[in-house]
Scaffold this active site. Structure first.
Site, PDB file in Angstrom:
ATOM      1  CB  SER A 152      -0.946  -0.058   1.200  1.00  0.00           C
ATOM      2  OG  SER A 152      -1.870   0.979   1.172  1.00  0.00           O
TER       3      SER A 152
ATOM      4  CG  ASP B 145      -5.996  -5.534   2.052  1.00  0.00           C
ATOM      5  OD1 ASP B 145      -6.505  -6.650   2.313  1.00  0.00           O
ATOM      6  OD2 ASP B 145      -5.916  -5.079   0.891  1.00  0.00           O
TER       7      ASP B 145
ATOM      8  CG  HIS C 240      -4.168  -0.853  -0.893  1.00  0.00           C
ATOM      9  ND1 HIS C 240      -4.010  -0.845   0.463  1.00  0.00           N
ATOM     10  CD2 HIS C 240      -4.722  -2.053  -1.200  1.00  0.00           C
ATOM     11  CE1 HIS C 240      -4.455  -1.993   0.962  1.00  0.00           C
ATOM     12  NE2 HIS C 240      -4.881  -2.744  -0.025  1.00  0.00           N
TER      13      HIS C 240
END
Lengths: 275, 203
Positions: B13, B133, B40
């Protein structure tokens, strides 16, 4: 045998049973996503395993229908992919405006956000009263929601941004009434949309359409069912009509592909050739 | 005897572009495994990241398309606004289902579907990121017998994602970014492993 492998077997048995009894063949769906949706459904259900659920699902049509409603929900938003709607507005609508009246099929409309987006766009482009949209879905619960046209107020800021990016020049707030935590879409938008059940796996075409939209629905299907859908859309579309797919879907290597030209690459707006 | 791996999945991310350059850049053209990546990214980001990485890697980097066959030595990036999944027939699929772990694409979705297909022959890597995540996904990789690698949080631009992954499961390697490409080359030496053809990859 690991737990996951037992579950594989259970899912296969269940899907075969559902097909034999009810005629719905979820084996035509891409496995990874249908597995996620089934697992999600199971976790929310009263059953611990698919084997336990199977007995009721195979005998009780109501239970089966609630499963179908649970695993066929697609999510969408107002003006999803603003660049796509901008291209429709600027490059497809000028062609549509040359007809006195146009018919549009929105296949797999889910809760209707994109159908309403299209209605807003066509009204703004001077086509009010000159179009009818048939918005269909396999899932009658989402269709009912679509007909109500009620959105969560928390999303309206994002939807307003999408609307503006898509070339909308009016005030988005004019299209809905806020009430508590909900936004109710204006009745004027609903009068040109017909919401109706339709199963892309078994039902037939819609005749003489000027535009077919089916965005991010076929990504859940295996190749054979995708091919069936594309044939259905092709036989529904008039020459010069538009086929709009999701941003990650293409007509490359598809049987019907040679009859279409991509009007606005890479936004997946295809135009059917004449003759 | 070393087991033969069939695929690498990576989740990243905040700080992902630099991290991916550092990790993928040194991998040689004959790296034998496919690499599936969730970075992401905003819904309207376009496909610039795949082009950028393709320019600075020897390996081919592309944005994943639905029904792409998973080929060795190729890096597949999840497209903006879609989850990326692995099918039992060894192809990729996409989904526009709701956000998972507040993300779409979600690392958890990729890792869980890849774990179900590749089982013990999967390497899962969680890199820098400011959310959690990937922790459920890496847990799933381990539950299916796969190998778990996490970027050392001490050197990560954002520590939360590697830390959450380490808290969720027992990790096999905690490595600096600088050492990660070398580790992958050690785990996956030269020989090309065939992608799975029907059924589970490790039957």
């Amino acid at each position: 045998m690991q737990r996951g492998e037992v579950e594989d077997v259970e899912i296969r048995l269940l899907l075969e049973g559902l097909q034999r009894i009810y005629g719905y063949d979820f084996r035509d769906y891409a496995e990874a996503s249908i597995r996620r949706r089934l697992s999600h459904w199971l976790a929310e259900s009263e059953f611990a395993t698919f084997s336990q659920a199977q007995s009721q699902l195979l005998r009780d049509r109501g239970a089966f229908e609630s499963l179908v409603r649970g695993i066929t929900v697609n999510v969408t938003e107002m003006f999803r992919d603003p660049a796509f709607f901008k291209a429709v507005r600027e490059q497809a609508v000028p062609f549509l405006k040359t007809y006195p009246f146009v018919k549009i099929w929105h296949a797999g409309c889910a809760t209707g956000e994109e159908a309403y987006s299209m209605a807003i766009l066509l009204n703004e482009e001077g086509m009010a009263g000159r179009f009818r949209m048939y918005a269909t879905d396999i899932n009658e619960t989402v269709l009912q929601k679509a007909g109500e046209g009620v959105l969560p107020i928390a999303e309206m800021q994002r939807f307003t941004r999408n609307y503006q990016k898509s070339g909308g020049s009016a005030s988005f707030a004019d299209y809905y009434t806020a009430r508590y935590d909900r936004a109710i879409l204006s009745a004027a938008l609903k009068k040109d949309i017909v919401f109706a059940p339709h199963n892309l796996a078994v039902d037939g075409e819609f005749g003489e359409m000027n535009m077919v939209l089916c965005r991010n629905v076929m990504i859940y299907f295996k190749p054979a069912l995708k091919e069936r859908c594309l044939q259905l859309f092709d036989s529904s579309l008039l020459p010069g009509g538009f086929l709009c797919l999701g941003l990650k879907e293409t007509l490359e290597k598809r049987k019907i592909g040679e009859r279409y030209a991509e009007l606005v690459p890479p936004l997946r707006i295809y135009r059917k050739r004449y003759g | 005897m070393a087991r033969s791996f069939q695929a690498v999945v990576i989740g990243v991310s905040t700080g992902g572009v630099q991290a991916l350059k550092k990790l993928l850049g040194p991998l040689p053209a004959d790296f034998p495994l496919p690499v599936l990546v969730v970075q992401h990214i905003g819904p309207d980001a376009g496909s610039g990241l795949a082009r950028l990485l393709d320019e600075c890697c020897v390996l081919r980097v592309k944005e994943a398309d639905e029904q792409d066959a998973i080929l060795p030595g190729t890096v597949y990036l999840a497209p903006p606004n879609y989850h990326l999944l692995v099918e039992q027939d060894g192809c990729l699929s996409l989904s526009a289902d709701p956000h998972v772990s507040f993300a779409r694409p979600s690392v958890d979705v990729l890792f869980e579907s890849a774990a179900a297909v590749f089982g013990p022959r999967l390497i899962g890597i969680v890199l820098t990121g400011a959310n959690s995540d990937g922790s459920r996904g890496l847990q799933s990789v381990k539950q299916h017998g796969g190998l778990a690698i996490v970027q050392d949080p001490a050197g990560a631009e954002a520590r939360q994602m590697p830390q959450a992954a380490m808290a969720a499961t027992s990790v096999d390697h905690v490595v600096d970014l600088d050492g990660m490409a070398a580790l992958l080359r050690k785990l996956a030496p030269g020989r090309t492993a065939a992608p799975p053809k029907g059924g589970r990859a490790y039957d």
